[in-house]
Design an enzyme around this catalytic site. Structure first.
Site, PDB file in Angstrom:
ATOM      1  N   GLN A  58      31.705  43.539  47.854  1.00 50.78           N
ATOM      2  CA  GLN A  58      33.129  43.233  48.092  1.00 50.78           C
ATOM      3  C   GLN A  58      33.941  43.818  46.937  1.00 50.78           C
ATOM      4  OE1 GLN A  58      33.692  39.031  48.018  1.00 50.78           O
ATOM      5  NE2 GLN A  58      35.888  39.182  47.736  1.00 50.78           N
ATOM      6  N   SER A  78      38.443  42.805  43.108  1.00 49.67           N
ATOM      7  CA  SER A  78      38.998  42.607  41.758  1.00 49.67           C
ATOM      8  C   SER A  78      39.102  43.914  40.994  1.00 49.67           C
ATOM      9  CB  SER A  78      38.108  41.665  40.949  1.00 49.67           C
ATOM     10  OG  SER A  78      37.930  40.465  41.626  1.00 49.67           O
ATOM     11  N   GLU A 128      34.579  33.250  51.600  1.00 51.33           N
ATOM     12  CA  GLU A 128      33.930  33.240  50.290  1.00 51.33           C
ATOM     13  C   GLU A 128      33.918  31.821  49.719  1.00 51.33           C
ATOM     14  OE1 GLU A 128      35.914  35.624  47.302  1.00 51.33           O
ATOM     15  OE2 GLU A 128      34.073  35.748  46.135  1.00 51.33           O
ATOM     16  N   GLU A 137      41.349  26.893  38.064  1.00 53.09           N
ATOM     17  CA  GLU A 137      42.809  26.677  37.927  1.00 53.09           C
ATOM     18  C   GLU A 137      43.547  27.165  39.181  1.00 53.09           C
ATOM     19  OE1 GLU A 137      40.920  28.182  35.650  1.00 53.09           O
ATOM     20  OE2 GLU A 137      40.906  26.695  34.044  1.00 53.09           O
TER      21      GLU A 137
HETATM   22  C1  LIG Z   1      29.860  35.899  38.917  1.00 49.58           C
HETATM   23  C2  LIG Z   1      31.060  36.652  39.415  1.00 49.58           C
HETATM   24  C3  LIG Z   1      30.941  37.460  40.521  1.00 49.58           C
HETATM   25  C4  LIG Z   1      32.054  38.156  40.989  1.00 49.58           C
HETATM   26  N1  LIG Z   1      31.892  38.984  42.071  1.00 49.58           N
HETATM   27  C5  LIG Z   1      32.958  39.679  42.521  1.00 49.58           C
HETATM   28  C6  LIG Z   1      32.800  40.590  43.614  1.00 49.58           C
HETATM   29  O1  LIG Z   1      31.711  40.759  44.164  1.00 49.58           O
HETATM   30  N2  LIG Z   1      33.878  41.282  44.026  1.00 49.58           N
HETATM   31  C7  LIG Z   1      35.106  41.129  43.450  1.00 49.58           C
HETATM   32  O2  LIG Z   1      36.054  41.769  43.899  1.00 49.58           O
HETATM   33  N3  LIG Z   1      35.289  40.291  42.399  1.00 49.58           N
HETATM   34  C8  LIG Z   1      34.235  39.574  41.921  1.00 49.58           C
HETATM   35  N4  LIG Z   1      34.406  38.720  40.855  1.00 49.58           N
HETATM   36  C9  LIG Z   1      35.689  38.672  40.183  1.00 49.58           C
HETATM   37  C10 LIG Z   1      36.457  37.389  40.435  1.00 49.58           C
HETATM   38  O3  LIG Z   1      36.984  37.370  41.737  1.00 49.58           O
HETATM   39  C11 LIG Z   1      37.571  37.350  39.371  1.00 49.58           C
HETATM   40  O4  LIG Z   1      36.935  37.262  38.115  1.00 49.58           O
HETATM   41  C12 LIG Z   1      38.477  36.155  39.574  1.00 49.58           C
HETATM   42  O5  LIG Z   1      39.280  36.343  40.707  1.00 49.58           O
HETATM   43  C13 LIG Z   1      39.396  35.936  38.351  1.00 49.58           C
HETATM   44  O6  LIG Z   1      40.067  37.091  38.008  1.00 49.58           O
HETATM   45  P1  LIG Z   1      40.056  37.634  36.507  1.00 49.58           P
HETATM   46  O7  LIG Z   1      38.649  37.679  36.017  1.00 49.58           O
HETATM   47  O8  LIG Z   1      40.837  38.889  36.488  1.00 49.58           O
HETATM   48  O9  LIG Z   1      40.799  36.515  35.634  1.00 49.58           O
HETATM   49  P2  LIG Z   1      42.373  36.276  35.544  1.00 49.58           P
HETATM   50  O10 LIG Z   1      42.951  36.255  36.904  1.00 49.58           O
HETATM   51  O11 LIG Z   1      42.930  37.241  34.579  1.00 49.58           O
HETATM   52  O12 LIG Z   1      42.438  34.817  34.953  1.00 49.58           O
HETATM   53  C14 LIG Z   1      42.293  34.542  33.541  1.00 49.58           C
HETATM   54  C15 LIG Z   1      42.533  33.056  33.337  1.00 49.58           C
HETATM   55  O13 LIG Z   1      43.879  32.716  33.721  1.00 49.58           O
HETATM   56  C16 LIG Z   1      43.871  31.671  34.687  1.00 49.58           C
HETATM   57  N5  LIG Z   1      44.943  31.888  35.671  1.00 49.58           N
HETATM   58  C17 LIG Z   1      45.220  33.059  36.310  1.00 49.58           C
HETATM   59  N6  LIG Z   1      46.274  32.884  37.150  1.00 49.58           N
HETATM   60  C18 LIG Z   1      46.629  31.580  37.053  1.00 49.58           C
HETATM   61  C19 LIG Z   1      47.635  30.775  37.686  1.00 49.58           C
HETATM   62  N7  LIG Z   1      48.472  31.293  38.593  1.00 49.58           N
HETATM   63  N8  LIG Z   1      47.705  29.455  37.346  1.00 49.58           N
HETATM   64  C20 LIG Z   1      46.854  28.913  36.433  1.00 49.58           C
HETATM   65  N9  LIG Z   1      45.891  29.634  35.789  1.00 49.58           N
HETATM   66  C21 LIG Z   1      45.770  30.942  36.105  1.00 49.58           C
HETATM   67  C22 LIG Z   1      42.516  31.749  35.358  1.00 49.58           C
HETATM   68  O14 LIG Z   1      42.135  30.509  35.911  1.00 49.58           O
HETATM   69  C23 LIG Z   1      41.623  32.168  34.189  1.00 49.58           C
HETATM   70  O15 LIG Z   1      41.251  31.030  33.439  1.00 49.58           O
HETATM   71  C24 LIG Z   1      33.313  38.019  40.355  1.00 49.58           C
HETATM   72  C25 LIG Z   1      33.423  37.185  39.240  1.00 49.58           C
HETATM   73  C26 LIG Z   1      32.327  36.515  38.760  1.00 49.58           C
HETATM   74  C27 LIG Z   1      32.474  35.643  37.566  1.00 49.58           C
END
Ligand SMILES: Cc1cc2nc3c(=O)[nH]c(=O)nc-3n(C[C@H](O)[C@H](O)[C@H](O)COP(=O)(O)OP(=O)(O)OC[C@H]3O[C@@H](n4cnc5c(N)ncnc54)[C@H](O)[C@@H]3O)c2cc1C
Length: 414
Positions: free
Chosen positions: A131, A134, A249, A376
């Site tokens: 998928q 991100s 998901e 969150e």
């Molecule tokens: C084990 C694992 C597998 C994954 N597999 C996939 C995959 O197969 N395909 C894929 O596309 N993605 C994948 N991901 C990515 C995952 O979808 C993203 O990590 C997730 O959506 C968070 O985005 P980010 O890491 O950019 O964090 P950010 O969005 O930058 O968030 C950083 C922090 O800010 C907080 N935050 C952000 N926005 C808000 C808000 N509006 N209100 C309050 N708090 C907020 C978050 O909770 C977090 O603590 C995977 C992640 C992990 C850990």
């Protein structure tokens, strides 16, 4: 749904158990030290074989429509298969992303030709799927993604980068969310495609996790050509298509697909072994913590059953799936925390007589609280869509993406 098996479900469970025993020698088991991240070619092949054997035994796609190659069974039967696989210590199927997220998206939004071409191979893990949503600057705020697809001749040309893509290192296909119209507001200018992961211009770089595994990757797209026939849904409708993936998901990650029963059983076994060596007070605390973990895991299971009932009556899972994922993560934390505490100093080493299951589970917990929506963000969804609380202000929602993105880059206020 009843908490205990009905006579039919009990019969089905016995059938599943006997099939798993019959095929045990052909399946990967976690006791053999393999974890299901397909970190080596040998492990990948073993995991592909495991899924193929299970599919041939009728244990994959149990609740799928027979028209899509499934067994036409119930979600309760699918849940029984998940429970029995966990009990037999068979790791997550290599195509769990394909089965849980990509296939429901192809079924809901793909053409008949796409369904016929992809679903049978996906069920047997002849093709593994990933998928591709991100990006470095768009995770929670997924609709802010910047990977572009530009119309050219009979297809599209894709450029950009994805990150955290689970299983991309072994994937044959992926569902790819792209920006096709930056002049429209961010949710309106997106389009979804099926992408061939072996196409020229696709580069996959594995990322190393703190538990030692390499389960996810960075993926780079440089002038990748995708035929228009591989579009999922209409141009500009990508957000609607992505919501199908994301809701599925949350069910797959949050308790519907994952049953913590076998983890609780292992925890109880560990407690029985380790508690006699603890002093009286610590024994009492451990017993209380075990009780809390068991209650949380059971609540998670039964709430998952309620979701199944809702899904089987109404089609798509709703925003309650977010609450389910939150609760599943909280239960998993209680279980892993006690597991590590019971190990005491042994938890500091890998390869103790108990193996390193609890250490690895603990190391994977932060990921669990992030993947499929962070805690969150899920609380925001529950607040807004379930409890009806006022939404967060979103100043970029109705402006053209190109304008909002430029503001974000310069840090200027709207
Ligand atoms: C084990 C694992 C597998 C994954 N597999 C996939 C995959 O197969 N395909 C894929 O596309 N993605 C994948 N991901 C990515 C995952 O979808 C993203 O990590 C997730 O959506 C968070 O985005 P980010 O890491 O950019 O964090 P950010 O969005 O930058 O968030 C950083 C922090 O800010 C907080 N935050 C952000 N926005 C808000 C808000 N509006 N209100 C309050 N708090 C907020 C978050 O909770 C977090 O603590 C995977 C992640 C992990 C850990």
């Amino acid at each position: 749904m009843d908490f205990e098996d009905t006579p039919e479900e009990a019969a089905y469970r016995a059938e599943v158990r006997s099939l798993l025993e019959e095929h045990a020698a052909e399946l990967v088991h976690m006791d053999s030290g393999e974890e299901g991240t397909a970190g080596s070619r040998t492990e990948e092949l073993a995991l592909r074989r495991t899924q193929r054997v299970l599919a041939e035994a009728g244990l994959v796609g149990v609740a799928w429509d027979t028209a899509h190659g499934g067994r036409g069974g119930t979600l309760a039967q699918q849940s029984i298969v998940h429970q029995e696989l966990a009990r037999a210590r068979v790791p997550a199927l290599i195509n769990h992303i394909g089965l849980g997220m990509c296939a429901p998206t192809v079924i809901a939004h793909g053409s008949q030709q796409q369904r016929d071409r992809y679903l049978p191979r996906l069920l047997r893990a002849e093709d593994v799927w990933c998928q591709l949503f991100s990006e470095p600057a768009s995770g929670s705020d997924l609709a802010a993604l910047r990977t572009t697809a530009v119309r050219e001749g009979d297809g599209w040309v894709v450029n950009g980068q994805k990150v955290w893509t689970t299983l991309a290192h072994v994937a044959d296909f992926g569902i790819l969310l792209t920006r096709t119209d930056p002049a429209r507001p961010k949710h309106a200018g997106l389009t979804m495609f099926v992408v061939d992961m072996h196409a020229p211009g696709v580069e996959v770089r594995p990322l190393k996790q703190m538990g030692g595994q390499s389960g996810f990757n960075e993926v780079f797209f440089t002038d990748v050509h995708i035929p228009d026939s591989e579009r999922l849904g209409e141009p500009g409708e990508g957000w609607r298509v992505a919501l199908t993936t994301l809701l599925n998901e949350r069910v797959a990650v949050g308790g519907g697909g994952t049953d913590l029963g076998s983890s609780v059983e292992s925890l109880a076994q560990l407690a029985a072994e380790r508690m006699p060596a603890l002093g009286h007070d610590r024994q009492v605390l451990a017993r209380q913590a075990l009780g809390r973990a068991v209650v949380a895991a059971l609540a998670n299971r039964y709430t998952g059953y309620r979701r199944y009932t809702a899904i089987s009556q109404g089609g798509l899972p709703g925003p309650e799936a977010s609450a389910g994922k939150l609760a599943g993560t909280a239960s998993a934390k209680l279980i892993a925390d006690l597991g590590v505490r019971l190990l005491g100093d042994d938890a500091l080493y890998m390869g103790t007589p108990d193996g390193d299951r609890w250490q690895r589970t603990m190391a994977g917990l932060p990921g669990l609280a992030i993947a499929g929506g962070t805690d969150e963000v899920l609380r925001n969804i529950v607040g807004e869509r379930v409890l009806g609380l006022p939404p967060e202000p979103r100043e970029d929602k109705h402006r053209p993406f190109s304008e909002a993105a430029a503001t974000r880059q310069t840090g200027a206020m709207a």
